[in-house]
Enzyme design. Sequence first.
Site, short mmCIF file in Angstrom:
data_model
loop_
_atom_site.label_atom_id
_atom_site.label_comp_id
_atom_site.label_asym_id
_atom_site.label_seq_id
_atom_site.Cartn_x
_atom_site.Cartn_y
_atom_site.Cartn_z
N CYS A 1 -71.18 -0.35 -22.87
CA CYS A 1 -70.36 0.70 -23.46
C CYS A 1 -70.58 0.84 -24.97
O CYS A 1 -70.67 1.96 -25.49
CB CYS A 1 -68.89 0.45 -23.16
SG CYS A 1 -68.34 -1.23 -23.57
N HIS B 1 -63.33 2.54 -27.90
CA HIS B 1 -63.97 1.61 -28.83
C HIS B 1 -64.29 2.32 -30.15
O HIS B 1 -64.61 3.52 -30.16
CB HIS B 1 -65.29 1.08 -28.27
CG HIS B 1 -65.13 0.13 -27.12
ND1 HIS B 1 -63.93 -0.37 -26.71
CD2 HIS B 1 -66.08 -0.43 -26.30
CE1 HIS B 1 -64.12 -1.19 -25.68
NE2 HIS B 1 -65.41 -1.25 -25.42
#
Length: 336
Positions: A128, A240
């Site tokens: 990710c 994130h």
Amino acid sequence: MKVAIVGASGAVGQELLKVLEQRNFPTDELLLFGSERSAGRVYPFRGKQIGVRLLAHNDDFKGVDVAFVSAGASTSKEFAETITKHGALMIDNSSAFRMDPDVPLVVPEVNPEDGIDPPRRIIANPNCTTIQMVVALKAIENLSHIRRVRVSTYQSASGAGAAAMAELERQHAQLVRGEEPTVSKFVYQLAYNVIPQVDVFTENGYTKEEMKMFNETRKIMHSDVRVSATCVRVPVMRAHSEAVWVETERPVSVEEAREAFASAEGVVLMDEPAEKSYPMPLPLAGVDAVYVGRIRSDLADPNSLTFWCVSDQIRKGAALNAVQIAEYLLRNGHLG
């Protein structure tokens, strides 16, 4: 199109269901698979209730065009042959095959053509943190070759799965009640804390997560770029963030970079510091794009820029990227 999701009850599996429906991915039949713990659960999809089958070594994948797999590396390795033996394309969200030379590692905004005709019928979804970074880096690479990247990540609980998100919520509630917080999914209490460790440490002092960013970036971008990362878990529920320093062969101005980001596929420029406009994980949870802001010249190196980017780990960092891979192949006649 006959589509399968392996790991349907997990955070990414649930997001895959949403993404397939929201993007109207052509799905005539959908099969859901899971472990003994999740087999028998029922989930809605396009007005129907679909039960989760137990993943087993049988012929359940016969006739499946594409299988989105998000059940962990050990499951991916064990069941890859079962999933692909009848010709299904396996798009795998685990780390199982990412660095295998005969398995393409694909981010559609960067290297979509790598996914055409994979020799083992497996395409790997990158980590990710790597995905959101390379989407942004591609805009700069188009201006001048990137020599080095230094990055510090601020990774949300969602990166460790649904149970980790639940644990963060539980910790906050326990602390409010004056109770000792439950610590299970993380090495330390995450609530009111930051943990400078994501995944296990390797012999060189970097964690596996940090080494993924080094190795995966080079494979995706077909580049000799060197990436030095520090990955940190923060008490954010979802999405994130990354602070990125980029050294290029020639100086790239802030104005050039802003224009490149503004026109880059998959990127949204959010960079108005006078208006306090910059990307943050809270308002950007659930979005598709990689948001970029805080673009500056690096005061320590005239050939470097620094920027800040935020993206939803469960969507672009996992489920959305996988579906976009399938969409590209379908659009170009390589799937179905």
